[in-house]
Write a protein that holds these residues in place. Sequence first.
Motif, PDB file in Angstrom:
ATOM      1  N   LYS A  58      45.113  41.944  47.124  1.00  0.00           N
ATOM      2  CA  LYS A  58      44.968  43.371  46.841  1.00  0.00           C
ATOM      3  C   LYS A  58      45.978  44.195  47.635  1.00  0.00           C
ATOM      4  N   PHE A  59      46.190  43.848  48.908  1.00  0.00           N
ATOM      5  CA  PHE A  59      47.165  44.553  49.731  1.00  0.00           C
ATOM      6  C   PHE A  59      48.563  44.467  49.119  1.00  0.00           C
ATOM      7  N   ILE A  60      48.975  43.259  48.739  1.00  0.00           N
ATOM      8  CA  ILE A  60      50.313  43.079  48.170  1.00  0.00           C
ATOM      9  C   ILE A  60      50.438  43.848  46.856  1.00  0.00           C
ATOM     10  N   PHE A  61      49.424  43.733  46.002  1.00  0.00           N
ATOM     11  CA  PHE A  61      49.483  44.438  44.723  1.00  0.00           C
ATOM     12  C   PHE A  61      49.605  45.943  44.935  1.00  0.00           C
ATOM     13  N   THR A  62      48.740  46.523  45.757  1.00  0.00           N
ATOM     14  CA  THR A  62      48.763  47.977  45.936  1.00  0.00           C
ATOM     15  C   THR A  62      50.006  48.449  46.682  1.00  0.00           C
ATOM     16  N   SER A  63      50.569  47.615  47.541  1.00  0.00           N
ATOM     17  CA  SER A  63      51.765  47.996  48.290  1.00  0.00           C
ATOM     18  C   SER A  63      53.034  47.945  47.452  1.00  0.00           C
ATOM     19  N   LYS A  99      44.234  33.155  42.062  1.00  0.00           N
ATOM     20  CA  LYS A  99      43.753  34.393  41.434  1.00  0.00           C
ATOM     21  C   LYS A  99      44.291  34.451  39.995  1.00  0.00           C
ATOM     22  N   TRP A 100      44.114  33.374  39.236  1.00  0.00           N
ATOM     23  CA  TRP A 100      44.624  33.311  37.879  1.00  0.00           C
ATOM     24  C   TRP A 100      43.887  34.291  36.978  1.00  0.00           C
ATOM     25  N   GLY A 133      47.112  42.549  39.081  1.00  0.00           N
ATOM     26  CA  GLY A 133      46.830  41.907  40.352  1.00  0.00           C
ATOM     27  C   GLY A 133      46.450  40.445  40.216  1.00  0.00           C
ATOM     28  N   TYR A 134      46.145  40.017  38.981  1.00  0.00           N
ATOM     29  CA  TYR A 134      45.863  38.604  38.760  1.00  0.00           C
ATOM     30  C   TYR A 134      47.175  37.850  38.582  1.00  0.00           C
ATOM     31  N   TRP A 135      47.102  36.528  38.460  1.00  0.00           N
ATOM     32  CA  TRP A 135      48.293  35.695  38.354  1.00  0.00           C
ATOM     33  C   TRP A 135      48.460  35.138  36.946  1.00  0.00           C
TER      34      TRP A 135
END
Length: 157
Positions: A58-63, A99-100, A133-135
């Motif tokens: 979540k951090f990586i996605f939102t950043s 997180k597929w 945010g999923y893979w």
Amino acid sequence: MVKGVFAARGCPYGWVPYAESCYLGLDGSMEGNWITAVMQCNRNNASIMLPSSDWENKFIFTSFEHHGDLVGVWINCNDAEFEGEWSCYEDGKPTEYRKWEPDQPDDEKWQSDQDYGFMITRAYYGKNPDVLGYWGDGEATTKKYIICERRRQARCG
């Protein structure tokens, strides 16, 4: 290339700290295929990023969700060696976290090999904002945004 200047939080100048890692989003012309991502991160003494928890994902996605115009961000996860056996590495160590997106990986649906993982960062991916945010899995030649990850340096003193 960033080598010697470290901020107080143990990350090189310009890198984003989170937990035990530092992240660098390579924007603009640093979008590229899988090989470009590996080379650019190696140049920065880092590797392609890989989240190892829901919090980090979540951090990586939102950043980084607003960087680049591409559908995704490469993650350090692939099944290039053995089809269907996904190897995912953070800081050179395998991780079990995945997180597929529910329909991914879906290599068997395509004529070309989709052996490389990425984080979905744009709503037009399948026109479904619920997958952000999923893979997913994609071809090595597809251009994606590049985020490098490295361990934080220990503080001196």
